[in-house]
Design a protein around this motif. Sequence first.
Motif, PDB file in Angstrom:
ATOM      1  N   LYS A   7      16.909  -6.553   1.265  1.00  0.00           N
ATOM      2  CA  LYS A   7      18.141  -6.991   0.625  1.00  0.00           C
ATOM      3  C   LYS A   7      18.373  -6.254  -0.682  1.00  0.00           C
ATOM      4  CE  LYS A   7      18.272 -11.099  -1.208  1.00  0.00           C
ATOM      5  NZ  LYS A   7      18.328 -12.586  -1.352  1.00  0.00           N
ATOM      6  N   HIS A   8      17.297  -6.083  -1.483  1.00  0.00           N
ATOM      7  CA  HIS A   8      17.450  -5.387  -2.754  1.00  0.00           C
ATOM      8  C   HIS A   8      17.747  -3.899  -2.555  1.00  0.00           C
ATOM      9  CE1 HIS A   8      15.591  -9.030  -4.444  1.00  0.00           C
ATOM     10  NE2 HIS A   8      16.194  -8.666  -5.568  1.00  0.00           N
ATOM     11  N   VAL A   9      17.149  -3.301  -1.502  1.00  0.00           N
ATOM     12  CA  VAL A   9      17.440  -1.890  -1.213  1.00  0.00           C
ATOM     13  C   VAL A   9      18.911  -1.726  -0.835  1.00  0.00           C
ATOM     14  CG1 VAL A   9      16.987   0.006   0.387  1.00  0.00           C
ATOM     15  CG2 VAL A   9      15.078  -1.296  -0.568  1.00  0.00           C
ATOM     16  N   LEU A  10      19.394  -2.628   0.047  1.00  0.00           N
ATOM     17  CA  LEU A  10      20.797  -2.555   0.462  1.00  0.00           C
ATOM     18  C   LEU A  10      21.730  -2.753  -0.726  1.00  0.00           C
ATOM     19  CD1 LEU A  10      20.684  -4.575   3.810  1.00  0.00           C
ATOM     20  CD2 LEU A  10      21.016  -2.110   3.551  1.00  0.00           C
ATOM     21  N   LEU A  11      21.383  -3.708  -1.593  1.00  0.00           N
ATOM     22  CA  LEU A  11      22.221  -3.954  -2.762  1.00  0.00           C
ATOM     23  C   LEU A  11      22.260  -2.734  -3.667  1.00  0.00           C
ATOM     24  CD1 LEU A  11      23.955  -5.932  -4.313  1.00  0.00           C
ATOM     25  CD2 LEU A  11      21.893  -6.834  -5.400  1.00  0.00           C
ATOM     26  N   GLU A 402      22.136 -13.181 -11.148  1.00  0.00           N
ATOM     27  CA  GLU A 402      21.177 -12.089 -10.985  1.00  0.00           C
ATOM     28  C   GLU A 402      21.787 -10.727 -11.288  1.00  0.00           C
ATOM     29  OE1 GLU A 402      19.756 -12.427  -7.027  1.00  0.00           O
ATOM     30  OE2 GLU A 402      18.718 -14.331  -7.358  1.00  0.00           O
ATOM     31  N   ASP A 403      23.060 -10.564 -10.976  1.00  0.00           N
ATOM     32  CA  ASP A 403      23.703  -9.264 -11.161  1.00  0.00           C
ATOM     33  C   ASP A 403      25.153  -9.504 -11.568  1.00  0.00           C
ATOM     34  OD1 ASP A 403      25.003  -6.746 -10.847  1.00  0.00           O
ATOM     35  OD2 ASP A 403      23.454  -6.107  -9.455  1.00  0.00           O
ATOM     36  N   SER A 404      25.559  -8.999 -12.724  1.00  0.00           N
ATOM     37  CA  SER A 404      26.903  -9.240 -13.254  1.00  0.00           C
ATOM     38  C   SER A 404      27.984  -8.585 -12.403  1.00  0.00           C
ATOM     39  CB  SER A 404      27.001  -8.731 -14.693  1.00  0.00           C
ATOM     40  OG  SER A 404      26.772  -7.332 -14.740  1.00  0.00           O
ATOM     41  N   ARG A 405      27.593  -7.692 -11.523  1.00  0.00           N
ATOM     42  CA  ARG A 405      28.587  -7.006 -10.705  1.00  0.00           C
ATOM     43  C   ARG A 405      28.745  -7.642  -9.331  1.00  0.00           C
ATOM     44  NH1 ARG A 405      27.987  -0.786 -10.588  1.00  0.00           N
ATOM     45  NH2 ARG A 405      30.088  -1.100  -9.813  1.00  0.00           N
ATOM     46  N   VAL A 406      28.072  -8.760  -9.123  1.00  0.00           N
ATOM     47  CA  VAL A 406      28.183  -9.476  -7.859  1.00  0.00           C
ATOM     48  C   VAL A 406      28.862 -10.822  -8.112  1.00  0.00           C
ATOM     49  CG1 VAL A 406      26.930 -10.566  -5.965  1.00  0.00           C
ATOM     50  CG2 VAL A 406      26.143  -8.372  -6.876  1.00  0.00           C
ATOM     51  N   VAL A 407      29.852 -11.151  -7.287  1.00  0.00           N
ATOM     52  CA  VAL A 407      30.560 -12.416  -7.401  1.00  0.00           C
ATOM     53  C   VAL A 407      30.475 -13.151  -6.066  1.00  0.00           C
ATOM     54  CG1 VAL A 407      32.818 -13.509  -7.669  1.00  0.00           C
ATOM     55  CG2 VAL A 407      32.135 -11.667  -9.204  1.00  0.00           C
ATOM     56  N   HIS A 408      30.148 -14.442  -6.143  1.00  0.00           N
ATOM     57  CA  HIS A 408      30.141 -15.314  -4.967  1.00  0.00           C
ATOM     58  C   HIS A 408      31.480 -16.048  -4.916  1.00  0.00           C
ATOM     59  CE1 HIS A 408      25.850 -14.569  -4.775  1.00  0.00           C
ATOM     60  NE2 HIS A 408      25.712 -15.032  -6.004  1.00  0.00           N
ATOM     61  N   PHE A 409      31.994 -16.244  -3.731  1.00  0.00           N
ATOM     62  CA  PHE A 409      33.215 -17.016  -3.544  1.00  0.00           C
ATOM     63  C   PHE A 409      32.874 -18.226  -2.672  1.00  0.00           C
ATOM     64  CE2 PHE A 409      34.696 -12.777  -4.585  1.00  0.00           C
ATOM     65  CZ  PHE A 409      35.664 -13.045  -5.536  1.00  0.00           C
ATOM     66  N   GLU A 410      32.901 -19.400  -3.302  1.00  0.00           N
ATOM     67  CA  GLU A 410      32.472 -20.625  -2.631  1.00  0.00           C
ATOM     68  C   GLU A 410      33.683 -21.453  -2.202  1.00  0.00           C
ATOM     69  OE1 GLU A 410      29.907 -24.723  -3.445  1.00  0.00           O
ATOM     70  OE2 GLU A 410      29.927 -23.116  -4.921  1.00  0.00           O
ATOM     71  N   PRO A 411      33.734 -21.874  -0.936  1.00  0.00           N
ATOM     72  CA  PRO A 411      34.854 -22.697  -0.463  1.00  0.00           C
ATOM     73  C   PRO A 411      34.854 -24.071  -1.133  1.00  0.00           C
ATOM     74  CG  PRO A 411      33.653 -21.691   1.378  1.00  0.00           C
ATOM     75  CD  PRO A 411      32.817 -21.497   0.157  1.00  0.00           C
TER      76      PRO A 411
END
Length: 438
Positions: A7-11, A402-411
């Motif tokens: 997962k970290h490699v893909l990210l 964990e990473d400022s460039r990643v955003v989660h979108f929660e329903p």
Amino acid sequence: MTWSRIKHVLLTVLIGLSLFLSFQLWTAGGELREPASGGSGFVPASLVDRTLTEVFAPNQIVWHRSINESKQKANAFHTRDWIEEYFNTMNFGEVNNPQRLSREAYQDKLATGEWVEFVFDAPIPFGLFEEAFDDLPTDYENRIFNRFYLNLDNIENIGFYDVSNEINYTVSESNFTSEIINELLFAANNQFIEVETVALGDSFIYLSADEVEIEYKDYLVERLPNNLYINQFFADTSEVDARRTGQTTRYIDLTTEVRINDAVNTLTYLRQRTDMGQMTFSERLLSSFQELRQVENWTETIHYQQYTHGTSEVTFQRYIQGYPVFSTQQLESSVLITVVESGLSNLRVPLRVVQTPLTLGGETAKTLPSGVSVVEQLENTGPGLAPVQNIRKGLTWVQSEEDSRVVHFEPNWYVQSDNVWYELNRYIQLQEEMHNGL
């Protein structure tokens, strides 16, 4: 290799790709530094093209069926190709004289036989689609509708309904056919759900009768560079004074001020212009749409969400796969535009945009309660449904820790009151605090 390591490699790979795309954006922004020769020198800041049909399209499609008088709703996202093709080419005959029709009578009308109803988020003036009508009277340009409907048994039975003012308009003919409507209703990617009608103030909405499962979304986001926009707002950048105070940079000349706030990632444009009040409603919407096309770089869809008569401000909402995005004070999720006769007066636009969808593992979907149960929860609060303007499902913008460039979108379910959107649990909490005098 463990899943966590994979997962970290893909990210890392995706972030590398994002950096490359960011470089392309910065390069594009650099090219804007030199004003174009001739004209005003303005260069579009937008890198994403949009159509009038996309932005002003209906948000819901409701199939009123004669079987047990059931109603099924489709998210317009799954029918966007159909909407883009047929709404862009729709054609109607003359608009007949309007008639008063109560909201109850309108609902009774659609409960008889089979109808397809297209629901718009905000009022649409006839003048916005003037070319679609034969000889549209001048005084109809500012008249509005919120619903467009047609009968499946008699495809010529077509109308436009203004919910707030309870006025019904019919037309003499159209280019819609049974084959075209069947193409919509029986498309392979349609996702219809059973809905029930809920009255709210001077309107009514359709809410799911059962629980709904909605996927979580994860995206890499990109903060667009300041210089992508500067030439858009200043014809001669040599006359611009740039000042920085804290996390806000102000660009100022004799008539215009642009503020870029790095803390909340928003750009605000201010310019004093005289508003003579001579623009029609449709002219304001069209001008606002043209401004939106110049500045908004959201890679997913954008919809016209609201018009405020007192300020002439138009709100455009960001969407992801058919669901509106909600964020703190809507700073990351909506564009506010005010235009007058002489041009753009006020603007607020978010500077961060989704770029690359991610698959990070973990839970993939969230089950939301039915809309009917949401109404029951709201009815049990102190004021009940009285202050509620709207209820809808949406995606909450959640910044990754964990990473400022990643955003989660929660329903989540959302409630609108006093033109402000609240996450359902937060709204109920606020109502309880007010009721208990806290």
